[in-house]
Motif scaffolding. Structure first.
Motif: not given
Length: 368
Positions: A147, A175, A281, A293, A298-299, A333, A336, A338, A340, A353
């Motif tokens: 992150q 985010v 994000l 998302r 990215q996830r 998602y 989420c 993100r 992480y 990720a």
């Protein structure tokens, strides 16, 4: 003007101890008073052997502890680990064994005091022991962070947020990486460590800071009275702009650091250090954010062959975006954020990720 000391070093104890003592002397360690209470705050993220580069190496913790004892002060090793019991982390990391026979207290951060850190967060609960210490010595591990790009001096003090309050703050900042970076700088300012020593002898690159990251030998020990100046110097060592690590930018904006840094020692030039890929994000019109998302940005993803369904990820997830579905886990998602945290706390290195092919193509077309 802030001084950053850089020394070549290895985990050979006699020479490591000598280097550590000399650096502590140069950074004001002699001001530690007899009978004062000194908190030593390593990175004790999770139960892990030293060769995984997840925790501050036990010999560095030992050297600093012996320095504090030589000053006639009372050392206390403290942190709030993300995974596993504090005692398990101490044992598996080798810290407890390394410090056996020394007059030192091991105490997990449990109690908090409320501190008004100012806008936009105002009241933040921070470990009382960290706030009330006569001296706090900050001992981060040089690692990548999915992150924040890197976790260094400032980020290490997020461990002064007790227990599950950490994922709560991840959820509150959502985010917005910039918001989270501002929070970290506010915590740093409140805790105000006297000395920061970064363990960069065996660092971590790739998708850190947990077991998905890869150990990388750098052979450096770095220290400063100013953690922000130290973090900025690490960035320069890697040939990247200090602003790449957002906490540096906000530390400068808040007057906690500046570019007039004096480097004492030879700063290596390491241009092939594998940093995590940090992608946007959200982007584009807000009405499309849900689709983005779910399908483009990215996830976190799970390697089912490594997953043991231990539950650490879904217990720690601040957005409650992970659920167990039979013999697998699944991600929502839309929920989420993100952060992480799941990758960070996974004890099996099963999470990573990923960016979808469609996401990569979209970013390329939009030049993001």
């Amino acid at each position: 003007m802030h001084e950053v000391i850089v020394r070549k070093s290895e985990y050979t104890y006699p020479t490591l101890k000598q280097s550590t003592f000399e650096m502590m002397d140069s950074l004001g360690g002699r001001q530690i008073q007899k009978n004062s209470r000194v908190i030593i705050k390593p990175n004790l993220l999770a139960p892990a052997l030293p060769d995984r580069a997840i925790v501050t190496h036990p010999l560095i913790v030992k050297a600093v502890t012996e320095y504090v004892l030589d000053r006639g002060a009372t050392p206390q090793i403290s942190d709030s680990s993300a995974v596993g019991s504090f005692d398990k982390v101490l044992k598996e990391s080798g810290v407890k064994e390394a410090l056996s026979g020394l007059k030192v207290e091991f105490k997990e951060f449990r109690e908090s005091s409320i501190v008004d850190v100012g806008e936009p967060f105002k009241k933040v609960e921070i470990a009382s022991d960290a706030l009330n210490a006569d001296v706090l010595i900050n001992l981060p591990k040089l690692k990548t962070h999915m992150q924040m790009v890197l976790t260094l001096g400032i980020k290490n003090l997020f461990g002064c947020i007790v227990g599950m309050k950490k994922p709560e703050w991840h959820f509150r900042t959502g985010v917005n990486r910039e918001m989270f970076a501002q929070l970290l700088v506010k915590i740093y300012r409140a805790v105000n460590p006297s000395i920061t020593l970064i363990d960069g002898i065996l660092a971590m690159e790739g998708q850190g800071p947990g077991k998905r990251g890869e150990p990388r030998h750098l052979g450096v020990l770095m220290g400063s009275r100013n953690a922000a100046a130290l973090d900025m110097t690490v960035c320069r060592m890697f040939g990247i702009s200090p602003d790449t690590v957002l906490t540096n930018r906000f530390a400068v904006e808040q007057g906690l650091a500046a570019d007039d840094i004096i480097v004492n020692g030879e700063l290596p030039r390491i241009t092939d250090f594998k940093l995590p890929e940090i992608t946007p994000l959200v982007f584009g019109p807000e009405k499309f954010h849900g689709v983005l998302r779910r399908h483009l940005v990215q996830r976190p993803e799970c390697d089912d062959s490594l997953c043991k369904l231990c539950g650490e990820c879904w217990k720690y997830c601040p957005a409650m975006a992970i659920t167990r579905t039979g013999k697998n886990i699944s991600f929502d998602y839309d929920k989420c954020i993100r952060c992480y945290c799941c990758i960070e706390v996974c004890p099996h290195g099963a999470l990573s990720a990923r960016e979808t092919l469609a996401g990569k193509l979209t970013r390329k077309m939009l030049k993001l």
